[in-house]
Design an enzyme around this catalytic site. Sequence first.
Site, PDB file in Angstrom:
ATOM      1  N   ASP A 119      -5.544  -5.424   8.612  1.00 53.89           N
ATOM      2  CA  ASP A 119      -4.146  -5.334   9.013  1.00 53.89           C
ATOM      3  C   ASP A 119      -4.082  -4.416  10.221  1.00 53.89           C
ATOM      4  OD1 ASP A 119      -4.629  -3.183   6.725  1.00 53.89           O
ATOM      5  OD2 ASP A 119      -3.136  -2.395   8.089  1.00 53.89           O
ATOM      6  N   ASP A 150       0.845  -1.195   0.000  1.00 57.08           N
ATOM      7  CA  ASP A 150       0.000   0.000   0.000  1.00 57.08           C
ATOM      8  C   ASP A 150       0.877   1.240   0.000  1.00 57.08           C
ATOM      9  OD1 ASP A 150       0.630   0.757   2.626  1.00 57.08           O
ATOM     10  OD2 ASP A 150      -1.462   1.000   3.218  1.00 57.08           O
TER      11      ASP A 150
END
Length: 404
Positions: A252, A86
């Site tokens: 996450d 990301d």
Amino acid sequence: MVDPSFNFRDETRFEFRVRQHDDRYAHEVFDEPPFDGLLVSMAIVEGAGGVGAGRYTMAQRHRLRRVGVRDFFRLERFPAIKTMGDCGAFSYVREPEPPYSTEAVVDFYIDCGFDYGISVDHMILGFKPEFDRLLPGVDVVPAEWRERQRVTAERAREFLDVCARKGARLEPVGVAHGWSPASYASAFEELQSLGYRLIALGGMVPLKTHEIISVLQRVSQVRRRETDIHLLGIGRCEHVPTFAEHGVVSFDSTSPLRQAFKDDRDNYHTAGRTYSAIRVPQVEANPQLARRIRAGEVDQREARRLERACLDTLEAFDSGKASIEQALEVLVSYETIHDGERTRGTQYREALEASPWKHCPCKICKDLGFHVILFRGAERNRRRGFHNIYVLHERLKRTLKEMG
Ligand SMILES: [Zn+2]
């Protein structure tokens, strides 16, 4: 990473240790990896434009891109662990625009060889569910929020194009950002119509759980059965069944790791509650203490004596040769000089009475004993973080089993 050669008793290590080669990742410390996936943020690796340098050295950056994420993190032995890239939007939240081009991000993902890649996004710092109940024609949504949502959507469209053009073999993940349940749902719907099958919900870390659930409920009204949801930065295990009902398949979180050494009190996790770690700072390595010694407020020899007494008494306590009262007495004496502002006597008593490390089956606690609860130096503090990840993962596995 932790250094397996570190000796907790005399605090020495193998003198020819080479960090990259000898140190161990969390998944190499336990018999089974304590997580199912690894998320790597571009901002942490490369730095976020003008927002400062990343945490990786130039050599590490090059190596990660050259050998890929599986080789870099030595994941070859763990084919079940999935990897996700990301941008690390939180690190550029103050910037008017994301500092990376979609091209650059896709190149980074391809070089690293991630299984999943998250499109470039921009955070919206604010949550106003009441905006969903305004009368038609009344618009009080800050222009900046709308602009950030537009940028995120535009980048998501571009991301699919660039991935296709470059032949990226990753699964693309779009990010929905919003300021209310309805605005999240409309961002979600747009990503879905672009063709995303996996959509992350971003910017939810500061939200209360009931707010997250209100967003998920609203998103459920537009979500197609085959669209899965990833929650960015949300590790609230107790709510996993509710999240799952609304299509969440993954999340996450860095908080189990970070709380081990960043939190004021919730440092050591167990299935039922958290404990404060016991602060025994190294006289030489504690900036506050060093300052007081230099200012003549604290006698250095006395500080060293108390530091040693804390370690010795805790070791004696752990093997049944000292009482809780004896341990608390030296801990509190030392605390008055390394932290004159507060006393953690009550928290320390709880931790010592429960001695939770004696009941934890994880490899860290078995190997370290009471050292795992000492707030002292990176080798102990990181291992406590690893233990916390283990606790979260065990809890998650139990929850998933109960859910069938
Ligand atoms: Zn443990």
